[in-house]
Write an enzyme that holds these catalytic residues in place. Sequence first.
Site, mmCIF file in Angstrom:
data_model
loop_
_atom_site.group_PDB
_atom_site.id
_atom_site.type_symbol
_atom_site.label_atom_id
_atom_site.label_comp_id
_atom_site.label_asym_id
_atom_site.label_seq_id
_atom_site.Cartn_x
_atom_site.Cartn_y
_atom_site.Cartn_z
ATOM 1 N N ASP A 176 -32.832 64.395 21.265
ATOM 2 C CA ASP A 176 -31.733 63.470 21.577
ATOM 3 C C ASP A 176 -31.987 62.638 22.828
ATOM 4 O OD1 ASP A 176 -30.417 64.623 19.371
ATOM 5 O OD2 ASP A 176 -29.687 66.252 20.631
ATOM 6 N N GLU A 177 -33.247 62.331 23.065
ATOM 7 C CA GLU A 177 -33.615 61.538 24.249
ATOM 8 C C GLU A 177 -33.258 60.066 24.067
ATOM 9 O OE1 GLU A 177 -35.739 63.429 22.535
ATOM 10 O OE2 GLU A 177 -36.529 64.986 23.869
ATOM 11 N N GLY A 203 -34.031 57.131 18.522
ATOM 12 C CA GLY A 203 -33.538 56.158 17.549
ATOM 13 C C GLY A 203 -33.445 54.764 18.154
ATOM 14 N N LYS A 204 -32.846 54.661 19.338
ATOM 15 C CA LYS A 204 -32.714 53.350 19.971
ATOM 16 C C LYS A 204 -34.083 52.718 20.211
ATOM 17 C CE LYS A 204 -32.150 50.754 24.073
ATOM 18 N NZ LYS A 204 -31.426 50.243 25.215
ATOM 19 N N HIS A 209 -30.653 60.417 14.655
ATOM 20 C CA HIS A 209 -31.134 59.336 15.510
ATOM 21 C C HIS A 209 -30.147 58.177 15.424
ATOM 22 C CE1 HIS A 209 -35.556 60.907 15.096
ATOM 23 N NE2 HIS A 209 -34.731 61.798 15.583
ATOM 24 N N THR A 215 -29.491 74.043 12.947
ATOM 25 C CA THR A 215 -28.553 73.085 12.358
ATOM 26 C C THR A 215 -28.065 73.582 10.992
ATOM 27 O OG1 THR A 215 -30.371 71.880 11.333
ATOM 28 C CG2 THR A 215 -29.675 71.131 13.509
ATOM 29 N N THR A 264 -24.596 67.519 14.022
ATOM 30 C CA THR A 264 -23.648 68.620 13.845
ATOM 31 C C THR A 264 -22.379 68.450 14.662
ATOM 32 O OG1 THR A 264 -24.740 69.815 15.626
ATOM 33 C CG2 THR A 264 -25.513 70.276 13.391
ATOM 34 N N PRO A 320 -21.230 70.106 21.056
ATOM 35 C CA PRO A 320 -21.448 69.598 22.421
ATOM 36 C C PRO A 320 -22.843 69.984 22.886
ATOM 37 C CG PRO A 320 -19.797 71.368 22.392
ATOM 38 C CD PRO A 320 -20.172 71.110 20.979
ATOM 39 N N ARG A 321 -23.537 69.037 23.510
ATOM 40 C CA ARG A 321 -24.881 69.333 24.017
ATOM 41 C C ARG A 321 -24.771 69.946 25.406
ATOM 42 N NH1 ARG A 321 -26.888 63.306 22.212
ATOM 43 N NH2 ARG A 321 -27.182 63.770 20.004
ATOM 44 N N LYS A 375 -31.094 56.170 29.284
ATOM 45 C CA LYS A 375 -29.778 56.589 29.763
ATOM 46 C C LYS A 375 -29.639 56.606 31.286
ATOM 47 C CE LYS A 375 -27.425 58.867 26.502
ATOM 48 N NZ LYS A 375 -26.952 59.803 25.473
HETATM 49 P P1 GDP Z 1 -32.378 60.756 19.332
HETATM 50 O O1 GDP Z 1 -32.107 61.955 18.504
HETATM 51 O O2 GDP Z 1 -33.487 60.966 20.308
HETATM 52 O O3 GDP Z 1 -32.569 59.504 18.521
HETATM 53 O O4 GDP Z 1 -31.071 60.525 20.205
HETATM 54 P P2 GDP Z 1 -29.541 60.546 19.671
HETATM 55 O O5 GDP Z 1 -29.309 59.322 18.885
HETATM 56 O O6 GDP Z 1 -29.231 61.867 19.047
HETATM 57 O O7 GDP Z 1 -28.749 60.530 21.044
HETATM 58 C C1 GDP Z 1 -28.912 59.496 21.951
HETATM 59 C C2 GDP Z 1 -27.533 58.841 22.201
HETATM 60 O O8 GDP Z 1 -27.599 58.072 23.376
HETATM 61 C C3 GDP Z 1 -27.120 57.889 21.108
HETATM 62 O O9 GDP Z 1 -25.726 57.924 20.996
HETATM 63 C C4 GDP Z 1 -27.575 56.524 21.641
HETATM 64 O O10 GDP Z 1 -26.807 55.442 21.125
HETATM 65 C C5 GDP Z 1 -27.332 56.696 23.100
HETATM 66 N N1 GDP Z 1 -28.242 55.947 23.994
HETATM 67 C C6 GDP Z 1 -29.562 55.674 23.848
HETATM 68 N N2 GDP Z 1 -30.045 55.050 24.949
HETATM 69 C C7 GDP Z 1 -28.998 54.932 25.803
HETATM 70 C C8 GDP Z 1 -28.869 54.411 27.131
HETATM 71 O O11 GDP Z 1 -29.808 53.948 27.748
HETATM 72 N N3 GDP Z 1 -27.626 54.508 27.705
HETATM 73 C C9 GDP Z 1 -26.560 55.052 27.063
HETATM 74 N N4 GDP Z 1 -25.398 55.101 27.704
HETATM 75 N N5 GDP Z 1 -26.648 55.553 25.822
HETATM 76 C C10 GDP Z 1 -27.852 55.507 25.206
HETATM 77 P P1 IMO Z 2 -33.287 64.875 17.126
HETATM 78 O O1 IMO Z 2 -34.431 64.354 16.262
HETATM 79 C C1 IMO Z 2 -31.700 68.329 19.255
HETATM 80 C C2 IMO Z 2 -32.453 72.245 17.462
HETATM 81 C C3 IMO Z 2 -31.299 73.046 16.914
HETATM 82 C C4 IMO Z 2 -31.806 74.446 17.167
HETATM 83 C C5 IMO Z 2 -33.299 74.335 16.894
HETATM 84 C C6 IMO Z 2 -33.720 74.783 15.512
HETATM 85 O O2 IMO Z 2 -31.988 64.202 16.880
HETATM 86 O O3 IMO Z 2 -33.710 64.895 18.560
HETATM 87 P P2 IMO Z 2 -33.441 73.729 13.095
HETATM 88 O O4 IMO Z 2 -32.210 73.360 12.322
HETATM 89 O O5 IMO Z 2 -34.369 72.581 13.330
HETATM 90 O O6 IMO Z 2 -34.145 74.932 12.526
HETATM 91 O O7 IMO Z 2 -32.877 74.207 14.540
HETATM 92 O O8 IMO Z 2 -33.613 72.962 17.071
HETATM 93 N N1 IMO Z 2 -32.580 70.880 16.909
HETATM 94 C C7 IMO Z 2 -32.325 69.761 17.596
HETATM 95 N N2 IMO Z 2 -31.839 69.598 18.850
HETATM 96 N N3 IMO Z 2 -32.057 67.249 18.515
HETATM 97 C C8 IMO Z 2 -32.577 67.399 17.279
HETATM 98 O O9 IMO Z 2 -33.089 66.373 16.585
HETATM 99 C C9 IMO Z 2 -32.683 68.706 16.739
HETATM 100 N N4 IMO Z 2 -33.117 69.220 15.574
HETATM 101 C C10 IMO Z 2 -33.060 70.537 15.691
HETATM 102 O O10 IMO Z 2 -30.103 72.769 17.621
HETATM 103 O O11 IMO Z 2 -31.652 74.783 18.533
HETATM 104 MG MG MG Z 3 -30.541 63.196 17.931
#
Ligand code: GDP
Ligand code: IMO
Ligand code: MG
Length: 437
Positions: A12-13, A16-17, A40, A129, A303, A306-307, A333
């Site tokens: 979740d870094e 996607g963006k 993403h 998940t 899911t 809360p992270r 971020k």
């Molecule tokens: P991913 O799994 O690595 O693609 O990340 P996620 O989409 O799960 O979570 C990243 C969240 O942060 C998303 O809601 C994005 O829209 C948001 N996001 C990405 N870059 C930035 C940023 O620079 N600032 C803020 N405020 N939000 C961001």
């Molecule tokens: P993105 O691509 C954050 C975590 C789960 C759990 C562990 C194993 O959006 O960054 P799994 O269902 O894969 O067997 O679960 O990995 N997990 C993630 N955490 N972002 C994800 O994906 C994740 N995909 C799995 O929460 O701790």
């Molecule tokens: Mg994510």
Amino acid sequence: MVIAVIGAQWGDEGKGKIVDLLAERFDVVVRYQGGHNAGHSVQIGNQSFVLHLLPSGVVHQGKTCVLGNGMVIDPKAFFEEADRLMGQGITITPERVKVSSRAHLILPYHRALDHTSEERLGNERVGTTLRGIGPAYEDKAGRRGIRFADALVPEVLRSRIERNLEDANRIIEAYGGQRLEASPIIEETSAIVERLAPFICDTSHFLNQAAARGESILLEGAQATLLDVDHGTYPFVTSSSTVIGGALVGTGLAPKHLAGVLGIVRTYTTRVGEGPFPTEMLESEAELGQLIRERGREYGASTGRPRRCGWFDAFATRYAAEINGFTSVALTKLDVLDTLDEIKVCVGYNLDGKKCDSLPAVSQDLRRVEPVYETLPGWKSSTLGMTDLSELPRAAREYVNFLSNHIGVEIGLVSTGPERSQTIIVRESALAKWLRG
Ligand code: GDP
Ligand code: IMO
Ligand code: MG
């Protein structure tokens, strides 16, 4: 040119963006591991997209998208996502979306086994998940898995499901779960695989041919380095190779095509699910953790969980940079930290009073390490939407430089908001050169 985009932390870094942003300059975007455990997010104006299985490049109409052989794919989830995206105006056709004939299927018994496995682990559970990811990879490594190529042959699909379900039911029933019947699974899977047939092909051949023609390919990692099955915080990891080695295995692309690896690094850390998290904001810092969770909207895209939030861990991120050989880093971020008075960064770990040379392999040790922090001043003003380094307040620039020095990699991009335009591209960085083409 092939560039891989890989998360450096626990997911979740903001992959996607960044993939969406870079996709503009690439011909093909590829997922190489994981399944619909990923979430993403891509934000374009007031439209937001959440991609689970399809690469984030799918939002760009002209791009070809590939679901590589390293993935585990629930065919039902594929069509749920495709239908949802089509409802948002995105075209999903076999011409632009290709699914590897060597990718493995996730079937209903994998989901049931994921539940059972978590129950069996009790306090030691991973917090998965519950999408069936781990059990599908277990079948793959156990040489019982069903690949899309197999699923297209009705007798093979039937006999494998019947055989695998017998074993699965024994485990499910032993732990009080509901026995699953083979016939409905076979019927449902046959129908859905038939619908998927036009999308299925030899994607490794497709990708190597594309690379040989000089097309540019973006590899989109899911999950992240600290969730990698070998290099992550085992056993609190996902079941695939999320790192650069996995990108080659999971696509079949020859290494000679790889031109660079972009690490996606968030200015703080989060983790969903269980497992050690040395810099987590707990107890006296719990309120701060809650503030970051709200400002950063840190709730799971898959899911809704809360992270868990924590300070930036430069020690773990440096480890991720080493494993992946990051050429450049996209730092995301920054704006979320705008209101903080002070910002802590973990620059090392101590274990039993001794400095750690590298990330401890034992998860119990990772729970016990004491992070060594350095404290930097906050900038206390908005960076939201800034597009040039020179606009950043001095303290924010210093924070970015501090992280870069501790990770040991250039920062090629700083993200200042969820939208494509809310981005600083650092001139003269490797990333800027890739974008220039
Ligand atoms: P991913 O799994 O690595 O693609 O990340 P996620 O989409 O799960 O979570 C990243 C969240 O942060 C998303 O809601 C994005 O829209 C948001 N996001 C990405 N870059 C930035 C940023 O620079 N600032 C803020 N405020 N939000 C961001
Ligand atoms: P993105 O691509 C954050 C975590 C789960 C759990 C562990 C194993 O959006 O960054 P799994 O269902 O894969 O067997 O679960 O990995 N997990 C993630 N955490 N972002 C994800 O994906 C994740 N995909 C799995 O929460 O701790
Ligand atoms: Mg994510």
